[in-house]
Design an enzyme around this catalytic site. Structure first.
Site, short mmCIF file in Angstrom:
data_model
loop_
_atom_site.label_atom_id
_atom_site.label_comp_id
_atom_site.label_asym_id
_atom_site.label_seq_id
_atom_site.Cartn_x
_atom_site.Cartn_y
_atom_site.Cartn_z
N ASP A 118 -5.65 2.45 -1.56
CA ASP A 118 -6.42 2.92 -0.39
C ASP A 118 -7.51 3.93 -0.76
OD1 ASP A 118 -4.96 1.43 1.44
OD2 ASP A 118 -3.48 3.02 1.76
N LYS B 201 -6.69 7.25 7.79
CA LYS B 201 -7.16 5.91 8.19
C LYS B 201 -6.12 5.22 9.04
CE LYS B 201 -4.34 3.34 5.36
NZ LYS B 201 -3.22 2.56 5.83
O1 C5P Z 1 -1.63 1.11 -4.42
P1 C5P Z 1 -0.53 2.01 -3.98
O2 C5P Z 1 -0.04 2.88 -5.11
O3 C5P Z 1 -0.85 2.80 -2.77
O4 C5P Z 1 0.67 1.08 -3.58
C1 C5P Z 1 1.96 1.55 -3.40
C2 C5P Z 1 2.93 0.38 -3.51
O5 C5P Z 1 2.75 -0.52 -2.42
C3 C5P Z 1 2.75 -0.46 -4.75
O6 C5P Z 1 3.51 0.04 -5.81
C4 C5P Z 1 3.24 -1.82 -4.30
O7 C5P Z 1 4.65 -1.87 -4.35
C5 C5P Z 1 2.84 -1.86 -2.84
N1 C5P Z 1 1.55 -2.54 -2.63
C6 C5P Z 1 1.46 -3.91 -2.79
N2 C5P Z 1 0.27 -4.54 -2.57
C7 C5P Z 1 -0.82 -3.86 -2.18
C8 C5P Z 1 -0.76 -2.46 -2.00
C9 C5P Z 1 0.46 -1.84 -2.23
O8 C5P Z 1 2.45 -4.58 -3.14
N3 C5P Z 1 -1.96 -4.50 -1.95
#
Ligand code: C5P
Length: 296
Positions: free
Chosen positions: A133, A6
């Site tokens: 995502d 993406k």
């Molecule tokens: O959701 P995901 O595991 O992909 O996110 C990785 C990191 O990115 C999270 O641990 C967080 O630190 C940050 N993040 C965030 N806010 C979001 C998405 C991701 O702070 N909306």
């Protein structure tokens, strides 16, 4: 099956939440760059992972595709196993959500293979536990808006059939997403003007981007592309700025970073123009990965 990458055409960080995540307003575009995920059923309950890339961690419990299979197996007490084979082409840790896409493919594929009968919404909710995502890919759509952490998806059917061409440049560095979000927190704390500007800049609105896409208006598109994390990633990783400048210098208009980077991309009118820019970028020998991709 193909597991697509993406781009974020718009990513506005609204605020830090109590759970440590950030509230977002984002627009996802699925693109033609893909990994291949094969699921081979096993009679025993083992979950095995094989991947042709040395970029991924050796420990399977750090892999989102493996964790997706484990989550389904544990939640629904499945008495079967699977061998997951991933052929990797999407750069890792690049802002292209390759790992999340692989996890979504595993959820969708195993739902079928193990005859779990889960709805798309149920799969999406499970996917959100693996990563913000993941739900976008489960919704099987070219364009979608994401709210919440990015996991609350609204499909943009009005854009179906719309195909954008991109030149995509990925510097060979790996960005740590949590660090970038923490950098954004610091920036906002340090400079209230930044926060106010980010929240009130009149053109900085996903609705304007949608209008630009529907009207196919390059001028408006240029103004409406936005990524709150770009400034932070650019200051942490100068390669991001360099890649962006290289695209801009070639005259590629609208240029933006995807996710927390380092991938940057331009929107170009045709495949032919994308190919010409691709050749020029390859000539520069910057040790970047360069791709021509389109909406998928
Ligand atoms: O959701 P995901 O595991 O992909 O996110 C990785 C990191 O990115 C999270 O641990 C967080 O630190 C940050 N993040 C965030 N806010 C979001 C998405 C991701 O702070 N909306």
């Amino acid at each position: 099956m193909r597991s697509y990458a993406k781009l974020n055409l718009f990513l506005k960080v609204l605020r830090l939440r109590a759970d440590g995540y950030h509230e977002l307003d984002t627009l996802f575009e699925r693109i033609s760059l893909f990994d291949t995920v094969r699921l081979i059923p096993r009679r025993d309950t083992a979950i095995l992972l094989e991947c042709d890339s040395s970029e991924l961690p050796r420990d399977p419990s750090l892999n989102l595709a493996y964790l997706a299979a484990r989550l389904l197996q544990d939640t629904f007490k499945v008495k079967a196993g699977v061998r997951i084979e991933i052929s990797k082409r999407i750069p890792v840790g690049a802002g292209l959500a390759g790992g999340s896409s692989n996890a979504a493919s595993v959820l969708v594929g195993l739902n079928r293979l193990w005859r779990l009968g889960l709805s798309r919404d149920a799969l999406s909710r499970l996917g959100a536990r693996l990563g913000s995502d993941v739900p976008f890919f489960i919704h099987d759509t070219s364009f979608a808006c994401g709210r919440g952490r990015g996991e609350r998806i609204r499909r943009l059917n009005s854009l179906s059939g719309r195909r954008l061409w991109h030149v995509l440049v990925v510097p060979k560095i790996r960005v740590l997403t949590p660090d970038i979000y923490k950098g954004w927190d610091k920036l906002v704390k340090k400079d209230a003007r930044y926060r106010i500007a980010a929240l009130t800049r009149p053109h900085c609105d996903v609705k304007i981007l949608l209008l630009a896409l529907r009207k196919n208006d390059p001028g408006l598109l240029q103004q409406a592309l936005f990524n709150s994390l770009q400034e932070v990633s650019g200051s942490f990783y100068p390669q991001v700025l360099k890649a962006q400048q290289a695209l801009t210098r070639l005259g590629i208009g609208p240029v933006l970073m995807s996710g927390s980077g380092p991938a940057v991309f331009g929107i170009v009118p045709t495949r032919k123009e994308a190919a010409a820019f691709y050749a020029k970028l390859k000539d520069q020998k910057n040790n970047w990965r360069v791709y021509i991709v389109h909406t998928r």
